[in-house]
Design a protein around this motif. Structure first.
Motif, short mmCIF file in Angstrom:
data_model
loop_
_atom_site.label_atom_id
_atom_site.label_comp_id
_atom_site.label_asym_id
_atom_site.label_seq_id
_atom_site.Cartn_x
_atom_site.Cartn_y
_atom_site.Cartn_z
N LYS A 173 43.43 53.51 42.06
CA LYS A 173 43.48 54.45 40.94
C LYS A 173 42.60 53.91 39.82
CE LYS A 173 47.65 56.67 42.40
NZ LYS A 173 49.09 56.79 42.29
N GLU A 174 43.13 53.72 38.58
CA GLU A 174 42.25 53.24 37.50
C GLU A 174 42.27 51.71 37.38
OE1 GLU A 174 45.66 54.33 37.33
OE2 GLU A 174 45.14 55.85 35.83
N ASN A 175 42.77 51.03 38.39
CA ASN A 175 42.83 49.56 38.38
C ASN A 175 41.83 48.96 39.37
OD1 ASN A 175 45.46 49.40 36.81
ND2 ASN A 175 46.13 50.57 38.60
N THR A 176 41.54 47.65 39.19
CA THR A 176 40.74 46.95 40.20
C THR A 176 41.47 45.71 40.67
OG1 THR A 176 39.54 45.60 38.57
CG2 THR A 176 38.50 47.67 39.25
N LEU A 177 41.27 45.36 41.93
CA LEU A 177 41.77 44.10 42.49
C LEU A 177 40.57 43.38 43.09
CD1 LEU A 177 43.83 42.03 43.58
CD2 LEU A 177 44.17 43.55 45.53
N GLU A 178 40.38 42.13 42.67
CA GLU A 178 39.24 41.36 43.17
C GLU A 178 39.73 40.02 43.73
OE1 GLU A 178 34.78 39.97 41.72
OE2 GLU A 178 36.15 40.83 40.26
N LEU A 179 39.19 39.65 44.90
CA LEU A 179 39.44 38.31 45.45
C LEU A 179 38.28 37.43 45.03
CD1 LEU A 179 40.42 39.16 49.16
CD2 LEU A 179 41.88 39.09 47.13
N MET A 180 38.61 36.25 44.46
CA MET A 180 37.56 35.34 44.02
C MET A 180 37.86 33.92 44.50
SD MET A 180 36.77 36.56 40.12
CE MET A 180 35.39 35.45 39.88
N LEU A 181 36.81 33.12 44.58
CA LEU A 181 36.95 31.72 44.98
C LEU A 181 36.67 30.87 43.74
CD1 LEU A 181 37.20 29.66 47.36
CD2 LEU A 181 34.75 29.93 47.71
N GLY A 182 37.61 30.02 43.35
CA GLY A 182 37.33 29.17 42.20
C GLY A 182 38.58 28.63 41.52
N ASP A 183 38.34 28.07 40.34
CA ASP A 183 39.37 27.37 39.56
C ASP A 183 39.97 28.32 38.53
OD1 ASP A 183 40.81 25.73 37.88
OD2 ASP A 183 39.21 24.26 37.62
N ILE A 184 41.27 28.56 38.63
CA ILE A 184 41.92 29.54 37.75
C ILE A 184 41.92 29.08 36.29
CG2 ILE A 184 44.34 28.75 37.89
CD1 ILE A 184 45.06 31.74 38.46
N THR A 185 41.83 27.79 36.05
CA THR A 185 41.85 27.31 34.66
C THR A 185 40.57 27.71 33.91
OG1 THR A 185 40.85 25.14 35.12
CG2 THR A 185 43.25 25.30 35.29
N LYS A 186 39.54 28.13 34.65
CA LYS A 186 38.27 28.54 34.03
C LYS A 186 38.22 30.05 33.80
CE LYS A 186 35.92 24.51 34.73
NZ LYS A 186 37.02 23.64 35.17
N GLN A 187 39.24 30.76 34.27
CA GLN A 187 39.25 32.21 34.21
C GLN A 187 39.51 32.74 32.81
OE1 GLN A 187 38.87 35.25 35.68
NE2 GLN A 187 37.63 34.00 37.05
N ALA A 188 38.68 33.70 32.40
CA ALA A 188 38.83 34.26 31.06
C ALA A 188 39.54 35.61 31.07
CB ALA A 188 37.47 34.38 30.41
N THR A 189 40.35 35.87 32.10
CA THR A 189 41.21 37.06 32.02
C THR A 189 42.22 36.81 30.90
OG1 THR A 189 42.46 36.09 33.86
CG2 THR A 189 41.05 37.96 34.38
N GLU A 190 42.80 37.87 30.36
CA GLU A 190 43.74 37.71 29.24
C GLU A 190 44.88 36.77 29.61
OE1 GLU A 190 44.05 42.04 28.16
OE2 GLU A 190 45.14 41.09 26.51
N ALA A 191 45.38 36.90 30.85
CA ALA A 191 46.46 36.03 31.32
C ALA A 191 46.08 35.39 32.64
CB ALA A 191 47.75 36.84 31.50
N ILE A 192 46.56 34.15 32.84
CA ILE A 192 46.51 33.55 34.18
C ILE A 192 47.95 33.21 34.55
CG2 ILE A 192 44.16 32.64 33.98
CD1 ILE A 192 45.40 29.82 33.62
N VAL A 193 48.22 33.20 35.85
CA VAL A 193 49.57 32.92 36.32
C VAL A 193 49.64 31.47 36.80
CG1 VAL A 193 51.33 33.53 38.04
CG2 VAL A 193 50.00 35.32 36.90
N ASN A 194 50.73 30.82 36.44
CA ASN A 194 50.98 29.44 36.88
C ASN A 194 52.05 29.43 37.97
OD1 ASN A 194 51.21 26.70 37.09
ND2 ASN A 194 52.40 26.44 35.20
N ALA A 195 51.75 28.76 39.10
CA ALA A 195 52.77 28.54 40.14
C ALA A 195 53.58 27.32 39.71
CB ALA A 195 52.08 28.31 41.49
N ALA A 196 54.60 27.57 38.89
CA ALA A 196 55.36 26.50 38.25
C ALA A 196 56.57 26.10 39.11
CB ALA A 196 55.82 26.98 36.87
N ASN A 197 57.41 25.26 38.55
CA ASN A 197 58.73 25.01 39.15
C ASN A 197 59.77 25.33 38.09
OD1 ASN A 197 59.56 22.46 37.70
ND2 ASN A 197 57.63 21.77 38.63
#
Ligand code: AR6
Length: 182
Positions: free
Chosen positions: A6-30
């Motif tokens: 619909k009006e969204n996009t989903l992209e698969l990327m290869l790389g380091d999430i800490t360098k991503q400039a999306t508004e939010a990044i998700v952490n796989a925490a405990n």
């Protein structure tokens, strides 16, 4: 690989999430929210010590032994990261598949996306939750992750979602799962 839902996009990327400039990044925490190894360690390192201070404050506000439950998500600032926010979610530890791991992993993606929507966040990057230290096999994890994201984007207007894979092998697995799901 990039697709429109619909009006969204989903992209698969290869790389380091800490360098991503999306508004939010998700952490796989405990559940302790106190940091750890893997992507959690990398995010805390790149964000700087203020992230841990905020995580401790959130943890103090939690009931029941002060652990964030598996499948739930909370949000903090991003501090020194390019991302403005970090969404911390706790993936299930793989125990063979009969302990509700599939539903709990799906909850991680859905609750993180819902939290973004509730906070008017229009772009978010995910790591492959649970498939490192928590040993969830990558193939079923990729199918659960992508199905959960696709279903959410089919029903909501969020914007941009990135799945940030950290190895070529993981990228290939996610790519073939996505092709299969479409
Ligand atoms: N960018 C993107 N992905 C990454 C990065 C990075 N910088 N670093 C690692 N990955 P894991 P889990 C990938 O173990 O299985 C922590 O100690 C990694 O290759 O980080 O959910 C927490 O505190 C893998 O594909 O998370 C918890 O105790 C994926 O991120 C526990 O590990 C997830 O691996 C959580 O385990």
């Amino acid at each position: 690989m990039k697709i429109n839902i619909k009006e969204n996009t989903l992209e698969l990327m290869l790389g380091d999430i800490t360098k991503q400039a999306t508004e939010a990044i998700v952490n796989a925490a405990n559940g302790t929210l106190l940091g750890g190894g893997g992507v959690d360690g990398a995010i805390h390192k790149a964000a700087g010590p203020e992230l841990l201070v905020e995580c401790k404050r959130i943890r103090k506000g939690l009931l029941k032994g002060e652990l964030l439950s598996t499948g739930k998500a909370v949000m903090t600032g991003g501090y020194s990261l390019p991302a403005k926010f970090v969404i911390h979610t706790v993936g299930p530890v793989w125990q063979g598949g009969a302990n509700d791991e599939e539903r709990l992993l799906s909850d991680c993606y859905r609750n993180s996306l819902q939290l973004s929507l509730d906070n008017n966040i229009n772009s978010i990057s995910f790591p492959s939750i649970s498939t490192g230290v928590y040993r969830f096999p990558v193939k079923p994890a990729s199918e659960i992750a992508l199905r959960s994201i696709l279903e959410f984007l089919d029903q909501n207007h969020l914007g941009k979602v990135i799945m940030m894979l950290y190895s070529e092998r993981d990228f290939d697995v996610y790519q073939s799962s996505l092709k299969k799901l479409l």
